[in-house]
Structure formats: structure tokens, C-alpha cells
Write a protein that holds these residues in place. Sequence first.
Motif, PDB file in Angstrom:
ATOM      1  N   ASN A 100       0.800  -1.218   0.000  1.00  0.00           N
ATOM      2  CA  ASN A 100       0.000   0.000   0.000  1.00  0.00           C
ATOM      3  C   ASN A 100       0.835   1.273   0.000  1.00  0.00           C
ATOM      4  O   ASN A 100       0.312   2.367   0.216  1.00  0.00           O
ATOM      5  CB  ASN A 100      -0.956  -0.009   1.191  1.00  0.00           C
ATOM      6  CG  ASN A 100      -2.072  -1.012   0.975  1.00  0.00           C
ATOM      7  OD1 ASN A 100      -2.907  -0.807   0.109  1.00  0.00           O
ATOM      8  ND2 ASN A 100      -2.064  -2.099   1.718  1.00  0.00           N
ATOM      9  N   GLY A 101       2.133   1.119  -0.200  1.00  0.00           N
ATOM     10  CA  GLY A 101       2.991   2.292  -0.314  1.00  0.00           C
ATOM     11  C   GLY A 101       3.288   3.008   0.991  1.00  0.00           C
ATOM     12  O   GLY A 101       3.682   4.171   0.985  1.00  0.00           O
ATOM     13  N   VAL A 102       3.111   2.326   2.111  1.00  0.00           N
ATOM     14  CA  VAL A 102       3.420   2.915   3.413  1.00  0.00           C
ATOM     15  C   VAL A 102       4.879   2.617   3.732  1.00  0.00           C
ATOM     16  O   VAL A 102       5.277   1.457   3.809  1.00  0.00           O
ATOM     17  CB  VAL A 102       2.494   2.343   4.520  1.00  0.00           C
ATOM     18  CG1 VAL A 102       2.860   2.902   5.878  1.00  0.00           C
ATOM     19  CG2 VAL A 102       1.036   2.608   4.180  1.00  0.00           C
ATOM     20  N   ASP A 103       5.679   3.677   3.905  1.00  0.00           N
ATOM     21  CA  ASP A 103       7.100   3.453   4.170  1.00  0.00           C
ATOM     22  C   ASP A 103       7.330   3.102   5.643  1.00  0.00           C
ATOM     23  O   ASP A 103       6.423   3.204   6.479  1.00  0.00           O
ATOM     24  CB  ASP A 103       7.951   4.653   3.738  1.00  0.00           C
ATOM     25  CG  ASP A 103       7.644   5.928   4.506  1.00  0.00           C
ATOM     26  OD1 ASP A 103       6.925   5.883   5.527  1.00  0.00           O
ATOM     27  OD2 ASP A 103       8.140   6.985   4.083  1.00  0.00           O
ATOM     28  N   ALA A 104       8.537   2.654   5.948  1.00  0.00           N
ATOM     29  CA  ALA A 104       8.858   2.168   7.296  1.00  0.00           C
ATOM     30  C   ALA A 104       8.615   3.216   8.382  1.00  0.00           C
ATOM     31  O   ALA A 104       7.991   2.899   9.406  1.00  0.00           O
ATOM     32  CB  ALA A 104      10.296   1.658   7.345  1.00  0.00           C
ATOM     33  N   PRO A 105       9.079   4.462   8.231  1.00  0.00           N
ATOM     34  CA  PRO A 105       8.821   5.445   9.292  1.00  0.00           C
ATOM     35  C   PRO A 105       7.329   5.676   9.545  1.00  0.00           C
ATOM     36  O   PRO A 105       6.902   5.792  10.697  1.00  0.00           O
ATOM     37  CB  PRO A 105       9.497   6.719   8.777  1.00  0.00           C
ATOM     38  CG  PRO A 105      10.556   6.251   7.838  1.00  0.00           C
ATOM     39  CD  PRO A 105       9.978   5.016   7.202  1.00  0.00           C
ATOM     40  N   ALA A 106       6.528   5.703   8.485  1.00  0.00           N
ATOM     41  CA  ALA A 106       5.084   5.898   8.659  1.00  0.00           C
ATOM     42  C   ALA A 106       4.456   4.702   9.362  1.00  0.00           C
ATOM     43  O   ALA A 106       3.605   4.861  10.241  1.00  0.00           O
ATOM     44  CB  ALA A 106       4.427   6.140   7.307  1.00  0.00           C
ATOM     45  N   LEU A 107       4.896   3.502   8.994  1.00  0.00           N
ATOM     46  CA  LEU A 107       4.371   2.296   9.631  1.00  0.00           C
ATOM     47  C   LEU A 107       4.727   2.268  11.113  1.00  0.00           C
ATOM     48  O   LEU A 107       3.885   1.965  11.959  1.00  0.00           O
ATOM     49  CB  LEU A 107       4.894   1.045   8.930  1.00  0.00           C
ATOM     50  CG  LEU A 107       4.437  -0.290   9.514  1.00  0.00           C
ATOM     51  CD1 LEU A 107       2.916  -0.411   9.474  1.00  0.00           C
ATOM     52  CD2 LEU A 107       5.083  -1.442   8.766  1.00  0.00           C
ATOM     53  N   ILE A 108       5.956   2.609  11.429  1.00  0.00           N
ATOM     54  CA  ILE A 108       6.387   2.643  12.835  1.00  0.00           C
ATOM     55  C   ILE A 108       5.561   3.656  13.613  1.00  0.00           C
ATOM     56  O   ILE A 108       5.147   3.399  14.747  1.00  0.00           O
ATOM     57  CB  ILE A 108       7.901   2.922  12.928  1.00  0.00           C
ATOM     58  CG1 ILE A 108       8.674   1.712  12.392  1.00  0.00           C
ATOM     59  CG2 ILE A 108       8.320   3.250  14.358  1.00  0.00           C
ATOM     60  CD1 ILE A 108      10.144   1.968  12.138  1.00  0.00           C
ATOM     61  N   SER A 109       5.283   4.784  13.001  1.00  0.00           N
ATOM     62  CA  SER A 109       4.451   5.808  13.636  1.00  0.00           C
ATOM     63  C   SER A 109       3.046   5.271  13.918  1.00  0.00           C
ATOM     64  O   SER A 109       2.493   5.485  14.999  1.00  0.00           O
ATOM     65  CB  SER A 109       4.344   7.001  12.701  1.00  0.00           C
ATOM     66  OG  SER A 109       4.688   8.165  13.323  1.00  0.00           O
ATOM     67  N   LEU A 110       2.487   4.583  12.929  1.00  0.00           N
ATOM     68  CA  LEU A 110       1.153   4.003  13.111  1.00  0.00           C
ATOM     69  C   LEU A 110       1.143   2.971  14.234  1.00  0.00           C
ATOM     70  O   LEU A 110       0.208   2.906  15.030  1.00  0.00           O
ATOM     71  CB  LEU A 110       0.684   3.361  11.803  1.00  0.00           C
ATOM     72  CG  LEU A 110       0.322   4.318  10.666  1.00  0.00           C
ATOM     73  CD1 LEU A 110       0.161   3.549   9.356  1.00  0.00           C
ATOM     74  CD2 LEU A 110      -0.938   5.084  11.008  1.00  0.00           C
ATOM     75  N   ILE A 111       2.182   2.165  14.301  1.00  0.00           N
ATOM     76  CA  ILE A 111       2.270   1.145  15.353  1.00  0.00           C
ATOM     77  C   ILE A 111       2.388   1.806  16.726  1.00  0.00           C
ATOM     78  O   ILE A 111       1.713   1.402  17.681  1.00  0.00           O
ATOM     79  CB  ILE A 111       3.451   0.189  15.090  1.00  0.00           C
ATOM     80  CG1 ILE A 111       3.166  -0.650  13.847  1.00  0.00           C
ATOM     81  CG2 ILE A 111       3.717  -0.707  16.302  1.00  0.00           C
ATOM     82  CD1 ILE A 111       4.351  -1.443  13.340  1.00  0.00           C
ATOM     83  N   ARG A 112       3.234   2.811  16.834  1.00  0.00           N
ATOM     84  CA  ARG A 112       3.394   3.527  18.121  1.00  0.00           C
ATOM     85  C   ARG A 112       2.054   4.114  18.570  1.00  0.00           C
ATOM     86  O   ARG A 112       1.703   4.049  19.734  1.00  0.00           O
ATOM     87  CB  ARG A 112       4.433   4.617  17.995  1.00  0.00           C
ATOM     88  CG  ARG A 112       5.829   4.094  18.027  1.00  0.00           C
ATOM     89  CD  ARG A 112       6.850   5.226  18.136  1.00  0.00           C
ATOM     90  NE  ARG A 112       8.175   4.671  18.168  1.00  0.00           N
ATOM     91  CZ  ARG A 112       9.169   5.056  17.405  1.00  0.00           C
ATOM     92  NH1 ARG A 112       8.998   6.051  16.546  1.00  0.00           N
ATOM     93  NH2 ARG A 112      10.347   4.482  17.487  1.00  0.00           N
ATOM     94  N   GLU A 113       1.335   4.703  17.629  1.00  0.00           N
ATOM     95  CA  GLU A 113       0.042   5.322  17.962  1.00  0.00           C
ATOM     96  C   GLU A 113      -0.943   4.245  18.429  1.00  0.00           C
ATOM     97  O   GLU A 113      -1.657   4.431  19.416  1.00  0.00           O
ATOM     98  CB  GLU A 113      -0.506   6.077  16.755  1.00  0.00           C
ATOM     99  CG  GLU A 113      -1.760   6.849  17.036  1.00  0.00           C
ATOM    100  CD  GLU A 113      -1.580   7.945  18.077  1.00  0.00           C
ATOM    101  OE1 GLU A 113      -2.560   8.183  18.816  1.00  0.00           O
ATOM    102  OE2 GLU A 113      -0.491   8.533  18.159  1.00  0.00           O
ATOM    103  N   ALA A 114      -0.991   3.127  17.722  1.00  0.00           N
ATOM    104  CA  ALA A 114      -1.915   2.060  18.079  1.00  0.00           C
ATOM    105  C   ALA A 114      -1.541   1.406  19.403  1.00  0.00           C
ATOM    106  O   ALA A 114      -2.409   0.943  20.147  1.00  0.00           O
ATOM    107  CB  ALA A 114      -1.935   1.005  16.969  1.00  0.00           C
ATOM    108  N   TYR A 115      -0.272   1.398  19.737  1.00  0.00           N
ATOM    109  CA  TYR A 115       0.216   0.743  20.955  1.00  0.00           C
ATOM    110  C   TYR A 115      -0.137   1.538  22.205  1.00  0.00           C
ATOM    111  O   TYR A 115      -0.221   0.989  23.291  1.00  0.00           O
ATOM    112  CB  TYR A 115       1.720   0.510  20.854  1.00  0.00           C
ATOM    113  CG  TYR A 115       2.222  -0.563  21.791  1.00  0.00           C
ATOM    114  CD1 TYR A 115       1.956  -1.903  21.552  1.00  0.00           C
ATOM    115  CD2 TYR A 115       2.955  -0.234  22.906  1.00  0.00           C
ATOM    116  CE1 TYR A 115       2.412  -2.877  22.394  1.00  0.00           C
ATOM    117  CE2 TYR A 115       3.429  -1.202  23.771  1.00  0.00           C
ATOM    118  CZ  TYR A 115       3.156  -2.530  23.514  1.00  0.00           C
ATOM    119  OH  TYR A 115       3.608  -3.495  24.348  1.00  0.00           O
ATOM    120  N   ARG A 116      -0.327   2.825  22.048  1.00  0.00           N
ATOM    121  CA  ARG A 116      -0.629   3.682  23.223  1.00  0.00           C
ATOM    122  C   ARG A 116      -1.933   3.374  23.791  1.00  0.00           C
ATOM    123  O   ARG A 116      -2.858   3.111  23.944  1.00  0.00           O
ATOM    124  CB  ARG A 116      -0.567   5.154  22.816  1.00  0.00           C
ATOM    125  CG  ARG A 116       0.821   5.567  22.558  1.00  0.00           C
ATOM    126  CD  ARG A 116       0.891   7.047  22.307  1.00  0.00           C
ATOM    127  NE  ARG A 116       2.268   7.370  21.976  1.00  0.00           N
ATOM    128  CZ  ARG A 116       2.638   8.230  21.063  1.00  0.00           C
ATOM    129  NH1 ARG A 116       1.744   8.896  20.404  1.00  0.00           N
ATOM    130  NH2 ARG A 116       3.881   8.455  20.821  1.00  0.00           N
TER     131      ARG A 116
END
Length: 116
Positions: A100-116
Motif C-alpha cells: 500500500n505504499g506505506v514506508d517504514a517510518p510511517a508504519l512505525i508511527s502508526l504502530i506507536r500510535e496504536a500501541y498507546r
Amino acid sequence: MRIRLDLATPGPLFEQLASSLRASIVDGRVGYGERLPAARDLASALQVNVHTVLRAYRVLRDEGLIELHPGRGATVAKRLGHHTALAGAIHDLVDEARLNGVDAPALISLIREAYR
């Protein structure tokens, strides 16, 4: 073993294929000593050129994950220990992000947000 290729994604198909196969090996969906599909069969199933499959197999061979046996196919060459379903989910998530064209930094950001 689930293999998904996205023809619309930029970049070589062999890299997508190698990534999908690597994930299956790392997370234990394909275990030590198991045979991978014959290159011709996999190419036919995925509707890609056989050379695409062979190139992906060579990448995995060069990484030491599989062994290639001319005329006899490819087998998983490493025991990777006990991996959990979490490892498989992570690899699936990364594959989906790439598709889906999501790069690593964006994916990591999404994971951090979801983990909170």
C-alpha cells in the motif's frame, strides 16, 4: 503459505515474492527441510514468469534461508527457532504496508500510535 503479489506496486516482483517467502520461513509457516513449490508451478499459480520465481529463490539462497537443488527443487535450509503467531502477523503487516505504499517510518508511527 500465503503469497500475494501486487503488479501495481513499484519495484520488482521478485523482491515481493522473496519477501513473502522469507516471511513464511521466518515465522515458521514453512519449516526446516520443507520443500518450496517448484519454480514452474509457483510461476504458473502466481501468473508470473518462471525467471521471477527463480530470481526470488536465488535471493533467499544467497541469504542462506533455502538450498537450491537443480532438478529437485528448493528446501528450507535453516532452523529459525520458535517463532510465534506474532512474528507472522508482523511480517504480514509489513508486506501489507509495502503493498500500500506505506514506508517504514510511517508504519512505525502508526504502530506507536496504536500501541498507546
